[in-house]
Motif scaffolding. Sequence first.
Motif, PDB file in Angstrom:
ATOM      1  N   ALA A  11      38.794  83.081 -67.611  1.00  0.00           N
ATOM      2  CA  ALA A  11      38.610  81.629 -67.553  1.00  0.00           C
ATOM      3  C   ALA A  11      39.303  80.918 -68.706  1.00  0.00           C
ATOM      4  CB  ALA A  11      37.125  81.292 -67.551  1.00  0.00           C
ATOM      5  N   HIS A  12      39.559  81.620 -69.809  1.00  0.00           N
ATOM      6  CA  HIS A  12      40.122  80.963 -70.980  1.00  0.00           C
ATOM      7  C   HIS A  12      41.521  81.430 -71.347  1.00  0.00           C
ATOM      8  CE1 HIS A  12      35.852  80.024 -71.299  1.00  0.00           C
ATOM      9  NE2 HIS A  12      36.278  78.923 -71.857  1.00  0.00           N
ATOM     10  N   LYS A  13      42.166  82.184 -70.494  1.00  0.00           N
ATOM     11  CA  LYS A  13      43.526  82.580 -70.829  1.00  0.00           C
ATOM     12  C   LYS A  13      44.450  81.387 -70.633  1.00  0.00           C
ATOM     13  CE  LYS A  13      44.950  84.526 -66.415  1.00  0.00           C
ATOM     14  NZ  LYS A  13      45.400  85.697 -65.727  1.00  0.00           N
ATOM     15  N   SER A  14      45.535  81.396 -71.358  1.00  0.00           N
ATOM     16  CA  SER A  14      46.432  80.248 -71.306  1.00  0.00           C
ATOM     17  C   SER A  14      47.234  80.243 -70.011  1.00  0.00           C
ATOM     18  CB  SER A  14      47.365  80.261 -72.508  1.00  0.00           C
ATOM     19  OG  SER A  14      48.195  81.401 -72.470  1.00  0.00           O
ATOM     20  N   LEU A  15      47.649  79.078 -69.659  1.00  0.00           N
ATOM     21  CA  LEU A  15      48.411  78.875 -68.439  1.00  0.00           C
ATOM     22  C   LEU A  15      49.839  79.370 -68.643  1.00  0.00           C
ATOM     23  CD1 LEU A  15      48.271  77.435 -65.629  1.00  0.00           C
ATOM     24  CD2 LEU A  15      49.199  75.462 -66.784  1.00  0.00           C
ATOM     25  N   GLN A  16      50.321  80.171 -67.739  1.00  0.00           N
ATOM     26  CA  GLN A  16      51.694  80.666 -67.795  1.00  0.00           C
ATOM     27  C   GLN A  16      52.541  79.890 -66.798  1.00  0.00           C
ATOM     28  OE1 GLN A  16      52.702  83.084 -70.017  1.00  0.00           O
ATOM     29  NE2 GLN A  16      50.622  82.883 -70.786  1.00  0.00           N
ATOM     30  N   VAL A  17      53.533  79.170 -67.297  1.00  0.00           N
ATOM     31  CA  VAL A  17      54.419  78.397 -66.427  1.00  0.00           C
ATOM     32  C   VAL A  17      55.594  79.276 -66.036  1.00  0.00           C
ATOM     33  CG1 VAL A  17      55.872  76.345 -66.262  1.00  0.00           C
ATOM     34  CG2 VAL A  17      53.738  76.247 -67.562  1.00  0.00           C
ATOM     35  N   PRO A  18      55.798  79.460 -64.733  1.00  0.00           N
ATOM     36  CA  PRO A  18      56.954  80.248 -64.292  1.00  0.00           C
ATOM     37  C   PRO A  18      58.252  79.564 -64.732  1.00  0.00           C
ATOM     38  CG  PRO A  18      55.431  79.841 -62.473  1.00  0.00           C
ATOM     39  CD  PRO A  18      54.990  78.989 -63.618  1.00  0.00           C
ATOM     40  N   ASN A  19      59.285  80.357 -65.013  1.00  0.00           N
ATOM     41  CA  ASN A  19      60.540  79.770 -65.460  1.00  0.00           C
ATOM     42  C   ASN A  19      61.443  79.333 -64.316  1.00  0.00           C
ATOM     43  OD1 ASN A  19      61.225  82.303 -64.649  1.00  0.00           O
ATOM     44  ND2 ASN A  19      62.216  82.915 -66.548  1.00  0.00           N
ATOM     45  N   CYS A  20      61.058  79.671 -63.082  1.00  0.00           N
ATOM     46  CA  CYS A  20      61.811  79.202 -61.925  1.00  0.00           C
ATOM     47  C   CYS A  20      60.909  79.249 -60.681  1.00  0.00           C
ATOM     48  CB  CYS A  20      63.059  80.044 -61.697  1.00  0.00           C
ATOM     49  SG  CYS A  20      62.710  81.748 -61.250  1.00  0.00           S
ATOM     50  N   PHE A  21      61.350  78.582 -59.637  1.00  0.00           N
ATOM     51  CA  PHE A  21      60.603  78.587 -58.384  1.00  0.00           C
ATOM     52  C   PHE A  21      61.064  79.789 -57.567  1.00  0.00           C
ATOM     53  CE2 PHE A  21      59.653  77.655 -54.017  1.00  0.00           C
ATOM     54  CZ  PHE A  21      58.413  77.058 -54.085  1.00  0.00           C
ATOM     55  N   ALA A  22      60.122  80.565 -57.099  1.00  0.00           N
ATOM     56  CA  ALA A  22      60.444  81.713 -56.247  1.00  0.00           C
ATOM     57  C   ALA A  22      59.575  81.656 -55.003  1.00  0.00           C
ATOM     58  CB  ALA A  22      60.209  83.014 -57.003  1.00  0.00           C
ATOM     59  N   LYS A  23      60.206  81.720 -53.852  1.00  0.00           N
ATOM     60  CA  LYS A  23      59.453  81.644 -52.595  1.00  0.00           C
ATOM     61  C   LYS A  23      58.450  82.781 -52.453  1.00  0.00           C
ATOM     62  CE  LYS A  23      62.751  78.957 -50.008  1.00  0.00           C
ATOM     63  NZ  LYS A  23      63.522  78.798 -48.790  1.00  0.00           N
ATOM     64  N   VAL A  24      58.663  83.876 -53.152  1.00  0.00           N
ATOM     65  CA  VAL A  24      57.753  85.017 -53.067  1.00  0.00           C
ATOM     66  C   VAL A  24      56.598  84.909 -54.061  1.00  0.00           C
ATOM     67  CG1 VAL A  24      59.490  86.593 -52.145  1.00  0.00           C
ATOM     68  CG2 VAL A  24      59.175  86.410 -54.621  1.00  0.00           C
ATOM     69  N   SER A  25      56.605  83.878 -54.897  1.00  0.00           N
ATOM     70  CA  SER A  25      55.521  83.670 -55.861  1.00  0.00           C
ATOM     71  C   SER A  25      54.239  83.270 -55.145  1.00  0.00           C
ATOM     72  CB  SER A  25      55.879  82.573 -56.858  1.00  0.00           C
ATOM     73  OG  SER A  25      56.949  82.954 -57.651  1.00  0.00           O
ATOM     74  N   CYS A  26      53.126  83.442 -55.843  1.00  0.00           N
ATOM     75  CA  CYS A  26      51.848  82.987 -55.293  1.00  0.00           C
ATOM     76  C   CYS A  26      51.818  81.456 -55.312  1.00  0.00           C
ATOM     77  CB  CYS A  26      50.678  83.573 -56.074  1.00  0.00           C
ATOM     78  SG  CYS A  26      50.524  82.975 -57.759  1.00  0.00           S
ATOM     79  N   THR A  27      50.942  80.892 -54.518  1.00  0.00           N
ATOM     80  CA  THR A  27      50.831  79.435 -54.397  1.00  0.00           C
ATOM     81  C   THR A  27      50.528  78.793 -55.744  1.00  0.00           C
ATOM     82  OG1 THR A  27      50.086  79.673 -52.118  1.00  0.00           O
ATOM     83  CG2 THR A  27      49.620  77.575 -53.193  1.00  0.00           C
ATOM     84  N   GLN A  28      49.673  79.410 -56.527  1.00  0.00           N
ATOM     85  CA  GLN A  28      49.330  78.852 -57.827  1.00  0.00           C
ATOM     86  C   GLN A  28      50.578  78.706 -58.701  1.00  0.00           C
ATOM     87  OE1 GLN A  28      45.788  80.281 -59.833  1.00  0.00           O
ATOM     88  NE2 GLN A  28      46.866  80.279 -61.783  1.00  0.00           N
ATOM     89  N   ASP A  29      51.416  79.727 -58.751  1.00  0.00           N
ATOM     90  CA  ASP A  29      52.634  79.649 -59.550  1.00  0.00           C
ATOM     91  C   ASP A  29      53.572  78.556 -59.037  1.00  0.00           C
ATOM     92  OD1 ASP A  29      51.792  81.613 -61.272  1.00  0.00           O
ATOM     93  OD2 ASP A  29      53.095  83.184 -60.453  1.00  0.00           O
ATOM     94  N   LYS A  30      53.640  78.396 -57.732  1.00  0.00           N
ATOM     95  CA  LYS A  30      54.496  77.356 -57.161  1.00  0.00           C
ATOM     96  C   LYS A  30      54.021  75.968 -57.572  1.00  0.00           C
ATOM     97  CE  LYS A  30      55.728  80.097 -53.116  1.00  0.00           C
ATOM     98  NZ  LYS A  30      55.636  80.222 -51.653  1.00  0.00           N
ATOM     99  N   VAL A  31      52.713  75.746 -57.510  1.00  0.00           N
ATOM    100  CA  VAL A  31      52.145  74.444 -57.888  1.00  0.00           C
ATOM    101  C   VAL A  31      52.337  74.200 -59.379  1.00  0.00           C
ATOM    102  CG1 VAL A  31      50.005  73.104 -58.053  1.00  0.00           C
ATOM    103  CG2 VAL A  31      50.521  74.375 -55.959  1.00  0.00           C
ATOM    104  N   ILE A  32      52.091  75.210 -60.197  1.00  0.00           N
ATOM    105  CA  ILE A  32      52.270  75.073 -61.643  1.00  0.00           C
ATOM    106  C   ILE A  32      53.726  74.748 -61.967  1.00  0.00           C
ATOM    107  CG2 ILE A  32      52.250  76.334 -63.837  1.00  0.00           C
ATOM    108  CD1 ILE A  32      49.758  77.830 -62.729  1.00  0.00           C
ATOM    109  N   PHE A  33      54.645  75.436 -61.319  1.00  0.00           N
ATOM    110  CA  PHE A  33      56.061  75.171 -61.577  1.00  0.00           C
ATOM    111  C   PHE A  33      56.418  73.739 -61.176  1.00  0.00           C
ATOM    112  CE2 PHE A  33      60.537  75.017 -60.416  1.00  0.00           C
ATOM    113  CZ  PHE A  33      61.106  75.418 -61.618  1.00  0.00           C
ATOM    114  N   ALA A  34      55.967  73.307 -60.006  1.00  0.00           N
ATOM    115  CA  ALA A  34      56.262  71.943 -59.557  1.00  0.00           C
ATOM    116  C   ALA A  34      55.705  70.916 -60.535  1.00  0.00           C
ATOM    117  CB  ALA A  34      55.708  71.713 -58.158  1.00  0.00           C
TER     118      ALA A  34
END
Length: 94
Positions: A11-34
């Motif tokens: 619950a307290h780990k820091s947010l990791q922002v993906p360095n690029c958009f990848a269609k194979v990424s999970c939805t959470q990573d896609k939203v964070i990247f956007a």
Amino acid sequence: MNSTNRSFIEAHKSLQVPNCFAKVSCTQDKVIFALSQLKQATVADIAEKLSEFEPSVNAYTHQKNAAEVLDYLFARGMVKITRLNGELSYNLVE
């Protein structure tokens, strides 16, 4: 590590922002990247950005996914919400 400690760390780990958009990424990573690209945005703004990356997915799905992910991230203190012009606007916690 017991489950209580694991839950606290999760619950307290820091947010990791993906360095690029990848269609194979999970939805959470896609939203964070956007959101990282937009800096501050409404759910509709994020859904529109996701549509630029994945035009084959319908807008309703992008909007629903963005809302669910943002609710999850907000509950964990990883995004902030402000009200702008009567709409909720999200940005990443730094």
